[in-house]
Design a protein around this motif. Structure first.
Motif, PDB file in Angstrom:
ATOM      1  N   ARG A   9      45.966  36.843 -19.910  1.00  8.83           N
ATOM      2  CA  ARG A   9      46.250  36.630 -18.490  1.00  8.83           C
ATOM      3  C   ARG A   9      45.154  35.576 -17.987  1.00  8.83           C
ATOM      4  O   ARG A   9      43.912  35.703 -18.062  1.00  8.83           O
ATOM      5  N   ASP A  13      48.480  33.904 -13.350  1.00  8.22           N
ATOM      6  CA  ASP A  13      49.163  35.160 -13.881  1.00  8.22           C
ATOM      7  C   ASP A  13      49.161  36.331 -13.142  1.00  8.22           C
ATOM      8  O   ASP A  13      49.864  37.334 -13.345  1.00  8.22           O
ATOM      9  N   TYR A  14      48.346  36.473 -12.079  1.00 15.22           N
ATOM     10  CA  TYR A  14      48.061  37.539 -11.377  1.00 15.22           C
ATOM     11  C   TYR A  14      48.902  37.628 -10.097  1.00 15.22           C
ATOM     12  O   TYR A  14      48.875  36.561  -9.194  1.00 15.22           O
ATOM     13  N   GLN A  18      51.000  43.592  -8.225  1.00 17.40           N
ATOM     14  CA  GLN A  18      51.670  43.578  -9.627  1.00 17.40           C
ATOM     15  C   GLN A  18      50.981  44.971 -10.365  1.00 17.40           C
ATOM     16  O   GLN A  18      49.757  45.400 -10.263  1.00 17.40           O
ATOM     17  N   ARG A  19      51.705  45.658 -11.105  1.00 20.36           N
ATOM     18  CA  ARG A  19      51.312  46.681 -11.903  1.00 20.36           C
ATOM     19  C   ARG A  19      51.239  46.750 -13.296  1.00 20.36           C
ATOM     20  O   ARG A  19      52.209  45.891 -14.026  1.00 20.36           O
ATOM     21  N   GLU A 110      46.788  48.216 -10.850  1.00 17.53           N
ATOM     22  CA  GLU A 110      47.425  47.619  -9.762  1.00 17.53           C
ATOM     23  C   GLU A 110      46.666  46.508  -9.099  1.00 17.53           C
ATOM     24  O   GLU A 110      45.394  46.755  -9.126  1.00 17.53           O
TER      25      GLU A 110
END
Length: 343
Positions: A9, A13-14, A18-19, A110
């Motif tokens: 990533r 991409d974060y 987000q988990r 997370e």
């Protein structure tokens, strides 16, 4: 046909909330325990001796706290820091259950914060990671933040949302391992006579010894924890052609050196905060010193807690910051943690 490989990533991409479920679960054996003690001069009796641990009320000796931390951390690297420039720090770390040989660990994270840096080429990502055993019990929880490269430097920046983190884990929230009792603690076998009451807030301790970091040991450690961050194992990933020493290697080395003066600080109960203040490379000679930041009682009258600052440095003891408040260039690590010690 799409590519089957994974480049990891990048900052874009974060997303907040987000988990991520990390691969691959890992069963820890006595082999990891022996390797950990071969890599570091670790001598704390509770993790070294089955009979000592049993005399302190535990059914089995716990694996070294940092061995557990590194194992869980390593699970997160392919998803969190494969393309990291640097791992920047830690906060709100809680050791919730002992891990024993034969346990299987996995990790989930997370995203709790994102912020692009001023250069526009990287961003900072905060994640809260939990380590779980084969019974889906949480054994470890911590926050860390990393600086990650952007895939596209002209990609729009997300709304900055750094998390609000506690300055320390409250002493009343520390978890005592089930059964742990230091009433019959053997100070002779542990190596030093110093109890909780022998330490004073503000006291500083020079741990005296030094260790020169070697490339071979660092590479073995990085592979042992299955840490795939490119900056640690790929010498072509940095312009200087050097492999960056994994920060956890520095933490474990400093913690092991702290035995000389803190031999009875048997367990790490929490990591309040940590900063990798400067990069470390092979050939560096590391020394360590500690400061007692606070003391606390626990519900068990035989067990006390010390809040300690552990500093890894290439310089003289007790020197941390300059007159402007910045870390001195010789300081590699500033780690704030709670340790459990007999009263």
């Amino acid at each position: 046909m799409g590519a089957k490989t994974n480049a990891g990533r990048f900052f874009e991409d974060y997303a907040l909330g987000q988990r991520i479920v990390h691969a691959v679960p890992r069963t820890i054996s006595g082999g990891e325990r022996a390797l950990y003690h071969a890599l570091y001069p670790a001598r704390h009796a509770l993790a070294s001796s089955d009979s000592f641990a049993q005399a302190c009320g535990l059914s089995a000796p716990p694996l070294d706290d940092l061995l557990v931390f590194h194992t869980v951390f390593g699970k997160t690297v392919p998803d969190v820091s494969l393309n990291a420039v640097a791992n920047l720090g830690y906060a709100d770390g809680r050791f919730l259950r002992p891990v024993h040989a034969g346990d299987t660990l996995r990790a989930e994270s997370e995203v709790i914060g994102v912020k692009e840096t001023s250069s526009g080429k990287t961003g900072i990502v905060w994640v809260r990671t939990i380590g779980l055993n084969q019974r889906d019990e949480t054994v470890l929880s911590y926050v860390r933040w990393v600086m990650v490269r952007k895939r596209d430097v002209i990609a729009p920046a997300p709304t900055a949302s750094p998390p609000d983190l506690p300055s320390a884990v409250p002493a009343e929230d520390l978890t005592l391992p089930e059964g742990l009792d230091f009433t019959n603690y053997n100070f002779d076998l542990a190596g030093e006579p110093h109890r909780w009451g022998d330490y004073a807030i503000g006291e500083t301790i020079d741990h005296v010894d030094g260790v020169t970091i070697e490339e071979a040991e660092h590479m073995l450690a990085t592979r042992l924890w299955q840490n795939t961050a490119k900056v640690h194992f790929d010498a072509t990933n940095r312009p200087d052609g050097k492999r960056l020493i994994y920060g956890g290697h520095v933490i474990s080395m400093a913690r092991a050196l702290s035995f000389n003066g803190l031999a009875n600080a048997q367990l790490i109960a929490a990591i309040n905060g940590g900063t990798h203040a400067a990069p470390c490379f092979a050939g560096t000679t590391l020394r360590a010193w500690s400061e007692v930041l606070d003391k606390a009682e626990t519900p068990n009258p035989s067990i006390g807690a010390l809040r300690l600052r552990l500093t890894a440095t290439t310089g003289a003891p007790f020197a941390l910051r300059d007159e402007m408040g910045k870390y001195l260039p010789e300081v590699l690590l500033d780690l704030d943690y709670w340790a459990l010690i007999p009263r």
